[in-house]
Design an enzyme around this catalytic site. Structure first.
Site, PDB file in Angstrom:
ATOM      1  CG  HIS A  49      -2.090  -1.001   1.002  1.00  0.00           C
ATOM      2  ND1 HIS A  49      -3.063  -0.874   0.035  1.00  0.00           N
ATOM      3  CD2 HIS A  49      -2.380  -2.148   1.661  1.00  0.00           C
ATOM      4  CE1 HIS A  49      -3.905  -1.899   0.117  1.00  0.00           C
ATOM      5  NE2 HIS A  49      -3.513  -2.681   1.085  1.00  0.00           N
ATOM      6  CG  ASP A  88      18.627 -11.515  -5.380  1.00  0.00           C
ATOM      7  OD1 ASP A  88      18.863 -12.459  -4.597  1.00  0.00           O
ATOM      8  OD2 ASP A  88      18.487 -11.690  -6.617  1.00  0.00           O
ATOM      9  CD  GLU A 152      -3.835  -8.705   4.705  1.00  0.00           C
ATOM     10  OE1 GLU A 152      -3.981  -7.613   5.282  1.00  0.00           O
ATOM     11  OE2 GLU A 152      -2.980  -8.877   3.819  1.00  0.00           O
ATOM     12  CG  ASP A 178      -6.884  -5.881   3.599  1.00  0.00           C
ATOM     13  OD1 ASP A 178      -7.748  -5.453   2.812  1.00  0.00           O
ATOM     14  OD2 ASP A 178      -5.670  -5.647   3.459  1.00  0.00           O
TER      15      ASP A 178
HETATM   16  C1  3PY Z   1      -4.224  -4.510   7.174  1.00  0.00           C
HETATM   17  O1  3PY Z   1      -4.592  -3.968   8.242  1.00  0.00           O
HETATM   18  O2  3PY Z   1      -4.990  -4.979   6.349  1.00  0.00           O
HETATM   19  C2  3PY Z   1      -2.788  -4.570   6.867  1.00  0.00           C
HETATM   20  O3  3PY Z   1      -2.414  -5.177   5.923  1.00  0.00           O
HETATM   21  C3  3PY Z   1      -1.791  -3.845   7.691  1.00  0.00           C
HETATM   22  O4  3PY Z   1      -2.102  -3.581   8.909  1.00  0.00           O
HETATM   23 MG    MG Z   2      -3.920  -5.635   4.584  1.00  0.00          MG
END
Ligand code: 3PY
Ligand code: MG
Length: 259
Positions: A49, A88, A152, A178
């Site tokens: 993000h 890498d 998530e 998420d």
């Molecule tokens: C989320 O909260 O979805 C993340 O990926 C990071 O906190």
């Molecule tokens: Mg997330």
């Protein structure tokens, strides 16, 4: 003779020692240089993000070197090609988003390990092995790489036992934003159903013998998550610190001049 750096963050979370982290999305080595002595144990360089590309995370790791924090690089996806490039650059800890089942977990681990344990592509001279100066790098690298997987989604949560139990998974990170969305509460981790899930998730990880991590900019929630047994907790981000600090300072003096 150059030597492979011991991943002390990996050791710490394995031993259950709490590690306090910060999210970094400001994409600049000067910011990394500024943050390196702030005392954080881990700093996420975010390619999911945040708008970081591979060169950005390369130079920010150079800036973070010698500071207090482990550079944790988050790729945009569980993708063996981008993971190979990240490793890498010398990253020893990766945080891979959106892991939904044991097969995805195993694929992520394999992408981070040289054969025969995995499928990581092999180069001979790159920053990770100090351009060929670390003799025996290829034999030692797997041991020092720390693979953190994000759970998530609703499906990921259903499969959290199998994900956590996957060989080579060093930690499970709950993505609260998420996850809350997947549970039907758009970007609302504070919803009681999401809080229950976050509490349950750390219990499942503990049962599997794996450390759990999370992010929140809410200080009370961060303290609560540490109390619940989360081991690696990110307590904010550089964008929020700058935006909130700037807003508060401007507001203070705008008020003084009656605006
Ligand atoms: C989320 O909260 O979805 C993340 O990926 C990071 O906190
Ligand atoms: Mg997330």
């Amino acid at each position: 003779m150059a030597e492979l750096r011991t991943n002390t963050f990996k050791q710490a979370i394995r031993e259950g020692r709490p590690q306090i982290g910060l999210w970094s999305q400001l994409m600049h080595p000067l910011v990394a240089d500024m943050l390196k002595e702030s005392g954080f144990d881990w700093i996420v360089l975010d390619m999911e993000h945040g708008q970081n590309e591979i060169q950005d995370v390369l130079v920010q790791q150079m800036a973070l070197a010698g500071g207090t924090a482990e550079a944790v690089v988050r790729p945009p996806w569980n993708d063996q090609v981008i993971l190979k490039r990240i490793l890498d650059t010398g990253a020893q800890t990766v945080l891979i988003p959106m892991i939904d089942d044991a097969a995805a977990a195993a694929a992520a681990v394999a992408a981070c390990r040289y054969p025969p344990q995995g499928i990581r592509g092999v180069a001979s001279g790159m920053r990770a092995n100090r351009f060929g100066r670390i003799k025996g790098y290829h034999a030692q690298a797997n041991e020092q790489i720390c693979v953190l997987l994000q759970v998530e989604t609703r499906k990921g949560l259903e499969n959290i036992d199998a994900i956590a139990a996957t060989d080579g998974v060093d930690g499970v990170f709950i993505g609260p934003t998420d996850l809350s969305t997947g549970l039907g509460h758009l970007a609302n981790p504070a919803h009681p159903e999401v809080q229950d899930a976050i509490k349950m998730a750390v219990e499942r990880c503990k049962a599997a013998g794996k450390p759990a991590g999370i992010l929140t900019a809410d200080n009370e929630a961060a303290a609560r998550y540490l109390d619940w047994g989360y081991t690696f907790v990110a307590v904010g981000g550089d964008t929020g610190i700058l935006a909130n600090g700037a807003d508060a300072l401007a507001a203070k003096f705008l008020k003084k001049i009656g605006r």
